[in-house]
Design a protein around this motif. Sequence first.
Motif, PDB file in Angstrom:
ATOM      1  N   HIS A  72      28.222  43.491  29.059  1.00 48.39           N
ATOM      2  CA  HIS A  72      28.019  42.319  29.922  1.00 48.39           C
ATOM      3  C   HIS A  72      27.185  41.250  29.221  1.00 48.39           C
ATOM      4  N   GLU A  94      38.063  41.823  28.287  1.00 48.42           N
ATOM      5  CA  GLU A  94      37.606  42.998  29.032  1.00 48.42           C
ATOM      6  C   GLU A  94      37.776  44.224  28.141  1.00 48.42           C
ATOM      7  N   ASP A 153      33.341  46.396  36.166  1.00 55.77           N
ATOM      8  CA  ASP A 153      33.922  45.274  36.901  1.00 55.77           C
ATOM      9  C   ASP A 153      35.269  45.630  37.505  1.00 55.77           C
ATOM     10  N   THR A 154      35.952  46.572  36.828  1.00 57.65           N
ATOM     11  CA  THR A 154      37.330  46.885  37.204  1.00 57.65           C
ATOM     12  C   THR A 154      37.569  48.380  37.156  1.00 57.65           C
ATOM     13  N   SER A 156      36.079  47.667  32.100  1.00 61.83           N
ATOM     14  CA  SER A 156      36.850  48.397  33.103  1.00 61.83           C
ATOM     15  C   SER A 156      36.867  49.891  32.807  1.00 61.83           C
ATOM     16  N   HIS A 207      33.837  41.591  30.231  1.00 63.39           N
ATOM     17  CA  HIS A 207      33.958  42.467  31.384  1.00 63.39           C
ATOM     18  C   HIS A 207      34.242  43.886  30.904  1.00 63.39           C
ATOM     19  N   GLU A 246      32.744  45.642  45.325  1.00 70.69           N
ATOM     20  CA  GLU A 246      33.161  44.424  44.627  1.00 70.69           C
ATOM     21  C   GLU A 246      33.656  44.722  43.214  1.00 70.69           C
ATOM     22  N   ILE A 247      34.409  45.808  43.116  1.00 76.76           N
ATOM     23  CA  ILE A 247      35.048  46.171  41.846  1.00 76.76           C
ATOM     24  C   ILE A 247      36.533  45.848  41.983  1.00 76.76           C
ATOM     25  N   GLU A 248      37.060  45.149  40.991  1.00 74.79           N
ATOM     26  CA  GLU A 248      38.482  44.806  40.998  1.00 74.79           C
ATOM     27  C   GLU A 248      39.315  46.078  40.784  1.00 74.79           C
ATOM     28  N   HIS A 267      34.269  35.624  28.308  1.00 78.82           N
ATOM     29  CA  HIS A 267      34.557  35.961  29.705  1.00 78.82           C
ATOM     30  C   HIS A 267      36.016  36.316  29.934  1.00 78.82           C
TER      31      HIS A 267
END
Length: 283
Positions: free
Chosen positions: A175, A150, A202-203, A182, A180, A235-237, A147
């Motif tokens: 995933h 990335e 995620d990003t 990006s 993660h 909800e994407i960083e 976790h």
Amino acid sequence: TVAEEYPSSAALFDGSFAVRQEEEIERLKELEQAFAREEFCIYLQPKYRQRDGHAEVAGAEALVRWVHPGRGLVPPGEFIPLCERTGLIRQLDLLVFEKVCLLLKRWAEQGLAEVPVSVNVSRQHMKTAHFLDSYRDILQRTGVDAHRLELELTENVLFTTREIGEARDLIERIHQLGMHCSLDDFGAGYSSLGLLKDLPVDTLKLDRQFFADSLHSPRSQAVVRSILSLARALEIESVAEGIEEEGQAAFLWEAGCDLIQGYLYAPPLPTAAFESLLPPANN
Ligand code: C2E
Ligand code: MG
Ligand code: MG
Ligand code: MG
């Protein structure tokens, strides 16, 4: 010159293609030696978040460096293209990934803050079959907490993937491994907002091209604002890359950008220098 851009047509007129080939073979030998002698190391560039009015380290991107015996520190732009043309890129990406896993393990043992680290994956490498198997092996072998890792994929990679479905599958498999994912260099090429609809990243890393005019024009401000708000809605960083000026950072924090990475706060650093920025865990 045209000859440099089209070596095969140049070869019809003079011997420059042959010369270039010889040079390439020389450089390739040197590069293979670099692998054998373990001359690669990683630098970490901090990513910052804004908390209580000041910027604090919230993660890092691992960037490879070649510690050349004669030339000193060689940046990736000077050897990654050759790695990509020759297939060595796979070995390079995995080497970097393993170094990062071992580093994260050590931080956990030493009680340093468990900040996430991102690692770049080359498009040439990603296209190879079963490419994630090696990542799974390294995760298992090092026993690191996935976790905290990335994978940075460039938008370009995903765009040329024949089916958008393939790209989605790939991200889902990343995933499943617990990592993660990006989207790097977003905005550098032919970005499509549609990608964000279809790809469960995620990003989002906004390329520094967005900030080329220092965000002075209302147009670029509006574009950046709307991308940040879209990322938030999905909800994407969001991460802004290549930030060099205080004014850019002030604008981005105000516009709701989650993380900033750039020379303004810190360049890529040797790992020890990065570690000295980390607070102890549970602080
Ligand atoms: P990238 O992934 O987009 O990494 C960000 C690049 O921007 C880094 O260049 C970083 O040093 C630079 N940068 C950061 N802040 C600033 C700033 O404020 N201003 C400016 N002008 N530049 C900034 P670097 O380290 O030379 O790496 C270049 C590219 O090489 C990376 O772009 C990435 O695509 C590739 N790369 C680096 N390491 C690896 C690796 O292990 N594997 C693969 N496949 N590619 C890598
Ligand atoms: Mg990157
Ligand atoms: Mg980038
Ligand atoms: Mg880039």
